[in-house]
Design a protein around this motif. Structure first.
Motif, PDB file in Angstrom:
ATOM      1  N   ALA A 568       0.999  -1.358   0.047  1.00 39.43           N
ATOM      2  CA  ALA A 568      -0.002  -0.192   0.140  1.00 39.43           C
ATOM      3  C   ALA A 568       0.572   1.377  -0.635  1.00 39.43           C
ATOM      4  CB  ALA A 568      -1.017  -0.195   0.974  1.00 39.43           C
ATOM      5  N   ARG A 569       0.916   2.259  -0.820  1.00 41.02           N
ATOM      6  CA  ARG A 569       2.153   2.997  -1.321  1.00 41.02           C
ATOM      7  C   ARG A 569       1.472   4.415  -1.177  1.00 41.02           C
ATOM      8  NH1 ARG A 569       2.369  -0.032  -5.566  1.00 41.02           N
ATOM      9  NH2 ARG A 569       4.147  -1.588  -6.084  1.00 41.02           N
ATOM     10  N   ARG A 570       0.035   4.416  -0.996  1.00 44.61           N
ATOM     11  CA  ARG A 570      -0.602   5.116  -0.406  1.00 44.61           C
ATOM     12  C   ARG A 570      -1.338   5.206   0.720  1.00 44.61           C
ATOM     13  NH1 ARG A 570       0.084   9.896  -2.616  1.00 44.61           N
ATOM     14  NH2 ARG A 570      -1.770  11.389  -2.183  1.00 44.61           N
ATOM     15  N   ALA A 571      -1.308   5.283   2.263  1.00 39.41           N
ATOM     16  CA  ALA A 571      -2.895   4.825   2.556  1.00 39.41           C
ATOM     17  C   ALA A 571      -3.482   6.180   3.473  1.00 39.41           C
ATOM     18  CB  ALA A 571      -1.886   4.560   4.012  1.00 39.41           C
ATOM     19  N   THR A 572      -5.265   6.355   3.211  1.00 42.72           N
ATOM     20  CA  THR A 572      -6.065   7.305   3.955  1.00 42.72           C
ATOM     21  C   THR A 572      -6.430   6.581   5.558  1.00 42.72           C
ATOM     22  OG1 THR A 572      -6.211   7.802   1.624  1.00 42.72           O
ATOM     23  CG2 THR A 572      -7.724   8.656   3.780  1.00 42.72           C
ATOM     24  N   ILE A 573      -5.956   7.550   6.658  1.00 44.44           N
ATOM     25  CA  ILE A 573      -7.147   7.372   7.839  1.00 44.44           C
ATOM     26  C   ILE A 573      -7.505   8.482   8.170  1.00 44.44           C
ATOM     27  CG2 ILE A 573      -6.001   7.152  10.436  1.00 44.44           C
ATOM     28  CD1 ILE A 573      -3.024   5.652   9.176  1.00 44.44           C
ATOM     29  N   ASP A 590       1.925   8.670   2.469  1.00 52.03           N
ATOM     30  CA  ASP A 590       2.755   8.826   1.502  1.00 52.03           C
ATOM     31  C   ASP A 590       3.482   7.322   2.333  1.00 52.03           C
ATOM     32  OD1 ASP A 590       2.226  10.310  -0.530  1.00 52.03           O
ATOM     33  OD2 ASP A 590       3.451  11.252  -0.113  1.00 52.03           O
ATOM     34  N   GLY A 591       3.177   5.937   1.437  1.00 51.43           N
ATOM     35  CA  GLY A 591       3.552   4.487   2.517  1.00 51.43           C
ATOM     36  C   GLY A 591       4.680   4.372   1.830  1.00 51.43           C
ATOM     37  N   PRO A 592       4.451   2.604   1.750  1.00 51.78           N
ATOM     38  CA  PRO A 592       3.739   2.132   2.672  1.00 51.78           C
ATOM     39  C   PRO A 592       4.235   2.043   4.561  1.00 51.78           C
ATOM     40  CG  PRO A 592       5.382   0.955   1.646  1.00 51.78           C
ATOM     41  CD  PRO A 592       5.573   1.719   1.411  1.00 51.78           C
ATOM     42  N   VAL A 593       2.990   2.382   4.784  1.00 50.33           N
ATOM     43  CA  VAL A 593       3.590   2.768   6.383  1.00 50.33           C
ATOM     44  C   VAL A 593       2.677   1.612   7.577  1.00 50.33           C
ATOM     45  CG1 VAL A 593       3.105   5.007   6.795  1.00 50.33           C
ATOM     46  CG2 VAL A 593       0.720   4.139   6.310  1.00 50.33           C
ATOM     47  N   ARG A 602      -1.882  11.249  19.905  1.00 48.55           N
ATOM     48  CA  ARG A 602      -1.748  11.170  18.079  1.00 48.55           C
ATOM     49  C   ARG A 602      -1.537   9.661  17.817  1.00 48.55           C
ATOM     50  NH1 ARG A 602       0.211  15.459  20.118  1.00 48.55           N
ATOM     51  NH2 ARG A 602       0.511  17.802  19.325  1.00 48.55           N
ATOM     52  N   LEU A 603      -1.396   9.115  16.839  1.00 54.19           N
ATOM     53  CA  LEU A 603      -1.474   8.098  16.179  1.00 54.19           C
ATOM     54  C   LEU A 603       0.079   8.239  15.702  1.00 54.19           C
ATOM     55  CD1 LEU A 603      -2.790   5.469  15.167  1.00 54.19           C
ATOM     56  CD2 LEU A 603      -2.920   6.389  13.434  1.00 54.19           C
ATOM     57  N   VAL A 604       0.877   6.801  15.812  1.00 56.04           N
ATOM     58  CA  VAL A 604       2.508   7.068  15.860  1.00 56.04           C
ATOM     59  C   VAL A 604       2.375   5.548  14.963  1.00 56.04           C
ATOM     60  CG1 VAL A 604       4.529   6.743  16.734  1.00 56.04           C
ATOM     61  CG2 VAL A 604       3.199   7.773  18.043  1.00 56.04           C
ATOM     62  N   LEU A 605       3.290   5.871  12.848  1.00 56.52           N
ATOM     63  CA  LEU A 605       3.224   4.843  12.222  1.00 56.52           C
ATOM     64  C   LEU A 605       5.193   4.654  11.956  1.00 56.52           C
ATOM     65  CD1 LEU A 605       0.944   6.920  11.683  1.00 56.52           C
ATOM     66  CD2 LEU A 605      -0.425   4.911  10.464  1.00 56.52           C
ATOM     67  N   VAL A 606       5.087   3.557  11.623  1.00 55.13           N
ATOM     68  CA  VAL A 606       6.640   3.842  10.756  1.00 55.13           C
ATOM     69  C   VAL A 606       6.349   3.747   9.703  1.00 55.13           C
ATOM     70  CG1 VAL A 606       7.975   2.538  12.492  1.00 55.13           C
ATOM     71  CG2 VAL A 606       6.910   1.669  11.420  1.00 55.13           C
ATOM     72  N   ARG A 607       7.462   4.454   8.606  1.00 53.33           N
ATOM     73  CA  ARG A 607       7.138   4.335   7.162  1.00 53.33           C
ATOM     74  C   ARG A 607       8.701   3.618   6.307  1.00 53.33           C
ATOM     75  NH1 ARG A 607       8.639   9.761   3.966  1.00 53.33           N
ATOM     76  NH2 ARG A 607      10.865   8.711   4.671  1.00 53.33           N
ATOM     77  N   LEU A 623       6.281   8.361  11.723  1.00 54.88           N
ATOM     78  CA  LEU A 623       5.066   9.487  12.006  1.00 54.88           C
ATOM     79  C   LEU A 623       4.501   9.947  13.172  1.00 54.88           C
ATOM     80  CD1 LEU A 623       5.769   8.384   8.847  1.00 54.88           C
ATOM     81  CD2 LEU A 623       4.525   9.052   7.917  1.00 54.88           C
ATOM     82  N   ARG A 624       3.698  10.727  13.643  1.00 55.50           N
ATOM     83  CA  ARG A 624       3.130  11.056  14.765  1.00 55.50           C
ATOM     84  C   ARG A 624       2.439  11.369  13.551  1.00 55.50           C
ATOM     85  NH1 ARG A 624       7.448  12.355  15.899  1.00 55.50           N
ATOM     86  NH2 ARG A 624       7.204  14.598  15.761  1.00 55.50           N
TER      87      ARG A 624
END
Length: 759
Positions: A568-573, A590-593, A602-607, A623-624
């Motif tokens: 998933a190269r782009r994700a919508t949250i 912009d992903g994948p995340v 805050r939602l924490v993600l890694v790329r 990413l936060r």
């Protein structure tokens, strides 16, 4: 053995201590990392460094080893396949090879043989799931480590979707353990060839001799292609499992999953072959140790130049003498224990942090420093009255297929699910099972409990339908008695959108969020009654999944076109109100995340970033997401990190299959510390009194100091686990009690202030 005159003193910055062995392609040395961790370093012979064919072989070996690195193999630590003198460093696996074990003690029988058979089949299953065909399974390429067998040497392996090198004029392999098609048509070799070789290994382990045996490799090759196998001395029960694997017709052989079903039913009292300690004579022993590439087996067990982890020097206690406890396989026709996302993500075994998504991760480890600078617990939680260490394995479902369970503590109990069980309640004080609800179907890997709702009064789990009947359901149970409150069908697609180990049902407060069975909408249900509260339609051309973190609910979507390609190269949250389903502002990343959890609301993600080698995934940013304001803060990491990410407090922990952990500040991206747990396939972390806890599939636990990662203590394994890194922590803390889960529905508990002593 010690280094020889002319041996290098260091390779790639790793100082060398000993020579482990030499084979057809290279020499293997024992080296050390800067932190003192032992590694096995394979150095290609200089005469092959300029040979394009051998350099391609080595490049493929590194790529294949990285693809499967972890579960049942020696994890790749470092490599330079393009250098003037190519080399590869892997984890050093201590233990004798299967060849050494048979030579020293003769044929294997009883529980030891059953455990070995299932462990090797599970190893082969995970290798094939990484789309790799090994092509050189033989006794010297199996190391019997304390946590189960490990398959080494991918020198002639290949990706299942790639063409094999032509190798004009050469047959690459070891004839007694090669398949007929490997001898006749090497370019057409597939996974069924490894199944044939595995069967020859099991015959060898149980009798001391392979099923094809002649005075020369040429006659042996003729027997493999044209003659029936010699199985007269094979224990009767095992013969029924291996004989179908030795048919000359590759298409008629069982798959490795089907073989696992047969091996699971083996009795624990398998007899030793007639003749007891009989092994093959000197002539045949020499014949077995040969390979057509000019390699040789040495006392350290290095065959065909790999020898990634066989222990040099004196023999160590044989780990396979432990009681049999082998994970049973899935039904071959059903997608159970499935690899998730694309092959890249499945190989890297991503997403341990997703187990935290249904629980708040805002609280860090409860630790402080004493006046001597040591990590100590700020408080010492009390133990339950009359607590004693206990073991109470969770019963598998009605399909009798165990896997791994995961547990959530609440009050005086832990609630565990997975491994064929919808849920079970176990009392922390004494391990007594208060109730168990079993499932009819085969378990799904990394799918356990969805969570606890209504202040712990409702347990939400999964019931997977029996083969060929019904649908998969999310199930709500009364926590006190285990009585079913309601059930509803759901769509198991979250892992493809959110990442490996993602929950298909998310519990936020008193609401359970799922995707419907058709994938057309996200539903919110009352956790106690099951009443539908709201639905959110899935946008056209997208696939969506629920997400929970820090007590908040989200819907994460990705284009189906991206998912068809596996990434998933782009994700919508988009945040949603768990009570009303009212959606908030959508943010596209912009992903994948990969989401990990929540920090300060805050939602924490890694790329993710694809590594240089096939099958290697690294992470280059944290990413936060402030969903209320639609703001995203991106912090690039000073270096990329591999392994499995997880979030605790303000720290992202990257845990590699080898057991190395890197702690990175989620705000600044700064590396706080990097340490080795000493536990292969460690999953975690779990924050507890005074430490961070990591557990292996075999039930081994390591405790690290939160401040600097210093190892405080570790325990011995309880069983021969599969060695694989699964999502979600294997250690649940109830006050001072650690409740540990692992393979085969293992469940046991101990006082963290008095951990079991390591032998």
């Amino acid at each position: 053995m010690s280094l020889r005159s002319g041996d290098p003193e260091e390779i790639g910055g790793y100082p060398l201590e000993a020579r482990l062995g030499s084979g057809g392609m290279g020499t293997v040395f024992l080296g050390r990392t800067a932190s003192g961790r032992p590694v096995a370093i394979k150095l290609i012979h200089q005469q092959f460094a300029d040979d394009d064919e051998f350099r391609i072989r080595f490049r493929q070996e590194v790529a294949a080893a990285r693809r499967v690195s972890g579960a049942f193999t020696a994890a790749v630590v470092d490599a330079d396949p393009e250098g003037p003198h190519p080399w590869m460093a892997t984890s050093y696996i201590e233990g004798p090879t299967l060849a050494q074990r048979i030579a020293r003690r003769g044929p294997i029988g009883g529980a030891e043989l059953r455990t070995l058979a299932i462990g090797l089949a599970e190893a082969l299953r995970d290798i094939h799931r990484a789309d790799v065909v090994h092509r050189d399974l033989k006794p010297s390429n199996v190391v019997l480590s304390p946590e189960g067998p490990r398959v080494i040497d991918f020198g002639i392996s290949r990706a299942a979707d790639q063409q094999t090198l032509t190798m004009t004029g050469r047959v690459i392999g070891t004839p007694p353990f090669m398949s007929p098609e490997q001898l006749q048509n090497p370019r057409g070799v597939g996974p069924s060839s490894d199944v044939f070789s595995l069967a020859t290994l099991l015959v060898y382990a149980s009798t001391g001799q392979g099923p094809f045996d002649a005075d020369s490799p040429y006659m042996t090759a003729y027997q493999v292609v044209h003659e029936p196998p010699a199985l007269g001395d094979v224990p009767h029960a095992l013969r029924g499992a291996v004989e179908p694997c030795l048919t000359k017709d590759a298409a008629a052989r069982p798959s490795v999953d089907e073989l696992l079903v047969l091996l699971r039913d083996l009795p624990a009292d398998l007899e030793v072959a007639a003749g007891g300690g009989r092994t093959r004579d000197t002539r045949t022993q020499h014949h077995l140790s040969r390979d057509t590439g000019g390699g040789r087996d040495t006392a350290s067990g290095t065959g065909t130049g790999m020898g990634t982890g066989a222990s040099p020097g004196p023999a160590v206690p044989d780990p396979t003498a432990a009681p049999a406890s082998a994970s049973a396989p899935p039904s071959p026709a059903r997608r159970r224990l499935r690899p998730v996302l694309a092959a890249v993500a499945a190989i890297a075994v991503l997403g341990a942090g997703l187990a935290f998504l249904s629980r708040s991760s805002d609280d860090g480890p409860d630790a402080k420093r004493d006046d001597k600078g040591r990590n100590v617990a700020a408080t010492r939680p009390a133990l339950p009255d009359d607590f004693r260490p206990w073991r109470q394995d969770v019963p598998a479902g009605t399909a009798k297929v165990p896997d791994e369970v995961r547990c959530l503590p609440h009050g005086d109990s832990v609630y565990c699910g997975g491994g064929g069980s919808v849920a079970t309640r176990v009392r922390v004080a004494d391990g007594k099972r208060l109730w168990t609800v079993r499932g009819p179907g085969v378990p799904v890997q990394d799918t356990s409990l969805a969570g606890l709702a209504n202040g712990g009064r409702t347990v939400v789990g999964y019931r997977f339908a029996a083969e060929g009947s019904g649908t998969d359901e999310v199930v709500a149970l009364d926590a006190a008695r285990g009585k079913e409150l309601w059930s509803a069908p759901f769509g198991a697609r979250s892992s493809s959108v959110v990442g490996p180990g993602a929950a298909d049902a998310v519990v936020v407060g008193a609401t359970v969020l799922t995707a419907d069975a058709d994938g057309n909408r996200i539903e919110g249900r009352d956790a106690r009654s099951g009443r539908s509260l709201w639905t959110v339609p899935v946008p056209a051309g997208s696939q969506c999944a629920p997400l929970g973190a820090g007590g908040r609910a989200y819907v994460m979507c990705a284009p189906k076109a991206d998912l068809a390609d596996g990434l998933a190269r782009r994700a919508t949250i988009r945040p949603v109100d768990p009570a009303s389903g009212r959606p908030g502002r959508a943010v596209t990343l912009d992903g994948p995340v990969q989401p990990l959890g929540a920090l300060d609301g805050r939602l924490v993600l890694v790329r993710q970033r694809a590594g240089e080698e096939i099958g290697v995934v690294a992470y280059d940013a944290v990413l936060r997401l402030d969903a209320a304001r639609g703001k995203v803060t991106t912090t690039r990491l000073a270096k990329t990190y591999g392994g499995t990410p997880g979030l605790l407090g303000g720290t992202v922990y990257f845990t590699e299959q080898s057991g190395r952990v890197s702690a990175v500040d989620a705000g600044s991206g700064r590396l706080r510390w990097a340490r080795h747990t000493g536990v292969e396939g460690a999953a975690g972390p779990t924050a507890g009194p005074g430490g961070l806890y990591f557990g292996s599939s075999g039930g081994r636990v390591a405790a690290l100091a939160p401040r600097d990662g210093r190892r405080l203590w570790s325990t011995d394994p309880k069983i021969n686990g599969d060695g694989g890194l699964r999502t979600g922590p294997r250690v649940a803390l109830s006050g001072r009690v650690a409740v540990v889960s692992g393979s085969d529905n293992l469940l046991y508990a101990f006082d963290t202030a008095k951990p079991p002593k390591s032998d």
